[in-house]
Write an enzyme that holds these catalytic residues in place. Structure first.
Site, PDB file in Angstrom:
ATOM      1  N   SER A 146       0.855  -1.197   0.000  1.00 17.40           N
ATOM      2  CA  SER A 146       0.000   0.000   0.000  1.00 17.40           C
ATOM      3  C   SER A 146       0.881   1.234   0.000  1.00 17.40           C
ATOM      4  O   SER A 146       1.693   1.430   0.919  1.00 17.40           O
ATOM      5  CB  SER A 146      -0.891   0.023   1.244  1.00 17.40           C
ATOM      6  OG  SER A 146      -1.435   1.324   1.394  1.00 17.40           O
ATOM      7  N   HIS A 178      -1.200  -1.251  -4.329  1.00 17.31           N
ATOM      8  CA  HIS A 178      -2.486  -0.961  -3.673  1.00 17.31           C
ATOM      9  C   HIS A 178      -2.573   0.538  -3.361  1.00 17.31           C
ATOM     10  O   HIS A 178      -1.679   1.105  -2.733  1.00 17.31           O
ATOM     11  CB  HIS A 178      -2.561  -1.785  -2.390  1.00 17.31           C
ATOM     12  CG  HIS A 178      -3.861  -1.724  -1.664  1.00 17.31           C
ATOM     13  ND1 HIS A 178      -4.953  -2.482  -2.007  1.00 17.31           N
ATOM     14  CD2 HIS A 178      -4.248  -0.993  -0.591  1.00 17.31           C
ATOM     15  CE1 HIS A 178      -5.961  -2.241  -1.172  1.00 17.31           C
ATOM     16  NE2 HIS A 178      -5.555  -1.327  -0.305  1.00 17.31           N
ATOM     17  N   ASP A 206      -4.821   3.442  -1.585  1.00 22.15           N
ATOM     18  CA  ASP A 206      -5.883   3.665  -0.595  1.00 22.15           C
ATOM     19  C   ASP A 206      -6.482   5.054  -0.742  1.00 22.15           C
ATOM     20  O   ASP A 206      -5.855   6.059  -0.400  1.00 22.15           O
ATOM     21  CB  ASP A 206      -5.301   3.492   0.815  1.00 22.15           C
ATOM     22  CG  ASP A 206      -5.115   2.035   1.168  1.00 22.15           C
ATOM     23  OD1 ASP A 206      -6.078   1.259   1.001  1.00 22.15           O
ATOM     24  OD2 ASP A 206      -4.013   1.666   1.611  1.00 22.15           O
ATOM     25  N   MET A 233      -9.174   7.702   0.422  1.00 19.67           N
ATOM     26  CA  MET A 233      -9.993   8.014   1.608  1.00 19.67           C
ATOM     27  C   MET A 233     -10.582   9.411   1.484  1.00 19.67           C
ATOM     28  O   MET A 233      -9.918  10.327   0.982  1.00 19.67           O
ATOM     29  CB  MET A 233      -9.130   7.935   2.870  1.00 19.67           C
ATOM     30  CG  MET A 233      -8.406   6.612   3.027  1.00 19.67           C
ATOM     31  SD  MET A 233      -7.559   6.525   4.614  1.00 19.67           S
ATOM     32  CE  MET A 233      -6.652   4.991   4.421  1.00 19.67           C
ATOM     33  N   HIS A 276      -8.447   0.913  -3.792  1.00 24.09           N
ATOM     34  CA  HIS A 276      -9.356   0.621  -2.674  1.00 24.09           C
ATOM     35  C   HIS A 276     -10.069   1.917  -2.297  1.00 24.09           C
ATOM     36  O   HIS A 276      -9.460   2.822  -1.725  1.00 24.09           O
ATOM     37  CB  HIS A 276      -8.516   0.079  -1.507  1.00 24.09           C
ATOM     38  CG  HIS A 276      -9.282  -0.212  -0.259  1.00 24.09           C
ATOM     39  ND1 HIS A 276      -8.664  -0.450   0.948  1.00 24.09           N
ATOM     40  CD2 HIS A 276     -10.615  -0.317  -0.020  1.00 24.09           C
ATOM     41  CE1 HIS A 276      -9.575  -0.682   1.864  1.00 24.09           C
ATOM     42  NE2 HIS A 276     -10.776  -0.593   1.317  1.00 24.09           N
ATOM     43  N   MET A 308     -12.267   3.982  -0.084  1.00 21.34           N
ATOM     44  CA  MET A 308     -12.905   4.146   1.227  1.00 21.34           C
ATOM     45  C   MET A 308     -13.624   5.484   1.183  1.00 21.34           C
ATOM     46  O   MET A 308     -13.230   6.464   1.836  1.00 21.34           O
ATOM     47  CB  MET A 308     -11.830   4.082   2.333  1.00 21.34           C
ATOM     48  CG  MET A 308     -11.317   2.660   2.548  1.00 21.34           C
ATOM     49  SD  MET A 308      -9.718   2.606   3.376  1.00 21.34           S
ATOM     50  CE  MET A 308      -8.652   2.823   1.961  1.00 21.34           C
ATOM     51  N   MET A 329     -11.285  -6.735   5.417  1.00 21.15           N
ATOM     52  CA  MET A 329     -10.475  -5.796   6.195  1.00 21.15           C
ATOM     53  C   MET A 329     -10.062  -6.459   7.517  1.00 21.15           C
ATOM     54  O   MET A 329     -10.913  -6.965   8.256  1.00 21.15           O
ATOM     55  CB  MET A 329     -11.257  -4.520   6.515  1.00 21.15           C
ATOM     56  CG  MET A 329     -11.608  -3.650   5.313  1.00 21.15           C
ATOM     57  SD  MET A 329     -10.209  -3.101   4.307  1.00 21.15           S
ATOM     58  CE  MET A 329      -9.210  -2.227   5.507  1.00 21.15           C
ATOM     59  N   ASP A 331      -6.502  -6.915   4.047  1.00 26.23           N
ATOM     60  CA  ASP A 331      -5.966  -5.556   4.120  1.00 26.23           C
ATOM     61  C   ASP A 331      -5.902  -5.082   5.569  1.00 26.23           C
ATOM     62  O   ASP A 331      -6.934  -4.882   6.214  1.00 26.23           O
ATOM     63  CB  ASP A 331      -6.865  -4.623   3.280  1.00 26.23           C
ATOM     64  CG  ASP A 331      -6.247  -3.247   3.082  1.00 26.23           C
ATOM     65  OD1 ASP A 331      -5.163  -2.991   3.633  1.00 26.23           O
ATOM     66  OD2 ASP A 331      -6.867  -2.436   2.372  1.00 26.23           O
TER      67      ASP A 331
HETATM   68  C1  DX5 Z   1      -6.318   0.842   5.850  1.00 27.65           C
HETATM   69  C2  DX5 Z   1      -5.819   0.649   4.431  1.00 27.65           C
HETATM   70  C3  DX5 Z   1      -4.690  -0.322   4.319  1.00 27.65           C
HETATM   71  C4  DX5 Z   1      -3.473   0.092   5.099  1.00 27.65           C
HETATM   72  C5  DX5 Z   1      -2.622  -1.091   5.380  1.00 27.65           C
HETATM   73  O1  DX5 Z   1      -7.400   1.652   5.826  1.00 27.65           O
HETATM   74  O2  DX5 Z   1      -6.870   0.175   3.603  1.00 27.65           O
HETATM   75  O3  DX5 Z   1      -4.368  -0.600   2.961  1.00 27.65           O
HETATM   76  O4  DX5 Z   1      -2.730   1.064   4.458  1.00 27.65           O
HETATM   77  O5  DX5 Z   1      -1.563  -0.647   6.166  1.00 27.65           O
HETATM   78  P1  DX5 Z   1      -0.775  -1.584   7.177  1.00 27.65           P
HETATM   79  O6  DX5 Z   1      -0.219  -2.710   6.351  1.00 27.65           O
HETATM   80  O7  DX5 Z   1       0.253  -0.684   7.714  1.00 27.65           O
HETATM   81  O8  DX5 Z   1      -1.774  -2.078   8.178  1.00 27.65           O
HETATM   82 ZN    ZN Z   2      -6.448  -0.641   1.505  1.00 26.72          ZN
END
Ligand code: DX5
Ligand code: ZN
Length: 233
Positions: free
Chosen positions: A12, A37, A39, A41, A70, A72, A141, A177
């Site tokens: 990620s 990946h 993320d 948000m 991904h 969110m 998750m 994840d």
């Molecule tokens: C959390 C994200 C993950 C996160 C994983 O909301 O979707 O992808 O970055 O990070 P680690 O591996 O540090 O838990």
């Molecule tokens: Zn993620």
């Protein structure tokens, strides 16, 4: 993108140097990453803000493997076209993000991407049953979404096991994840996961100037996971 159940490590970029995404992506791919990946948000569905379609479009030329986006965010549907145009290979939306997830998954496929469905830790995997035939990936998750560096939620291992049984021989990836490390990876792989997202555990100790720790970290997760995949057979 062809389907197979081999172990895929998906770093990620939430844990990368935000001032140098292109170089970070080239470094993790050179060090053995299978997917990248991303993320996304929105500060509304989750309590953190990251990036949107223009960032995805900007990093796309640096990704030779798979761009795994991904989302969110809520709502999802108004942004699907933009993420598809930005070059996402997989677009994953949360079941909890809206009332019409079936429509969302169909729209992702119609936009030309693989459709992913993400489930928060508080959502029973059985809720995904009516949607599996329009999913290419289910993301379980193993932390509450929003931040990197959180601890793995152990009860999710049983959820992965139940999801794996529900999927049967359908060509659907199970992605994990959050909190993935060489210690936690074997348990989720033995339960049926094939895509392991890892942020802090991949990027720790390395940098663009010295990316060899990325390679060591990826190998440590892969070796631990593959040992467990063999043991599970
Ligand atoms: C959390 C994200 C993950 C996160 C994983 O909301 O979707 O992808 O970055 O990070 P680690 O591996 O540090 O838990
Ligand atoms: Zn993620």
């Amino acid at each position: 993108m062809t389907f197979d159940r081999s172990i895929k490590i998906a770093p990620s970029i939430l844990s990368a140097d935000f001032a140098d995404f292109g170089a970070e992506i080239r470094a993790i791919e050179a060090q053995g990453a299978d997917w990248v990946h991303v993320d996304v948000m929105d500060g509304h569905f989750v309590p953190n803000l990251t990036f949107g379609p223009p960032l995805c479009a900007a990093i796309r030329p640096h990704i030779k493997t798979v761009m795994d986006v991904h989302l969110m965010i809520s709502p999802v549907d108004p942004y699907i076209e933009a993420f598809a145009r930005a070059g996402a290979d997989v677009i994953t939306a949360h079941l909890e993000a809206g009332a019409h997830t079936h429509r969302t998954l169909q729209a992702i496929r119609a936009a030309g991407a693989k459709a992913g469905l993400a489930l928060n830790p508080g959502t029973p995997v059985e809720a995904a049953a009516p949607l599996l035939d329009i999913c290419d990936l289910v993301c379980v998750m193993t932390v509450n979404p929003g931040f990197g560096g959180q601890s793995f939620i152990e009860t999710q291992v049983d959820q992965v096991r139940r999801l794996r049984a529900m999927i049967g021989d359908r060509p659907i990836h199970i992605e994990i994840d959050g909190g993935v490390t060489p210690e936690t990876a074997p348990r989720v792989v033995a339960a049926g996961a094939d895509v392991l997202v890892a942020g802090s555990a991949v990027f720790k100790g390395g940098s663009v100037a010295d990316p060899t720790p990325y390679g060591r970290n990826i190998r440590a997760i892969r070796d631990a996971a593959e040992g467990s995949a063999v043991a599970a057979q």
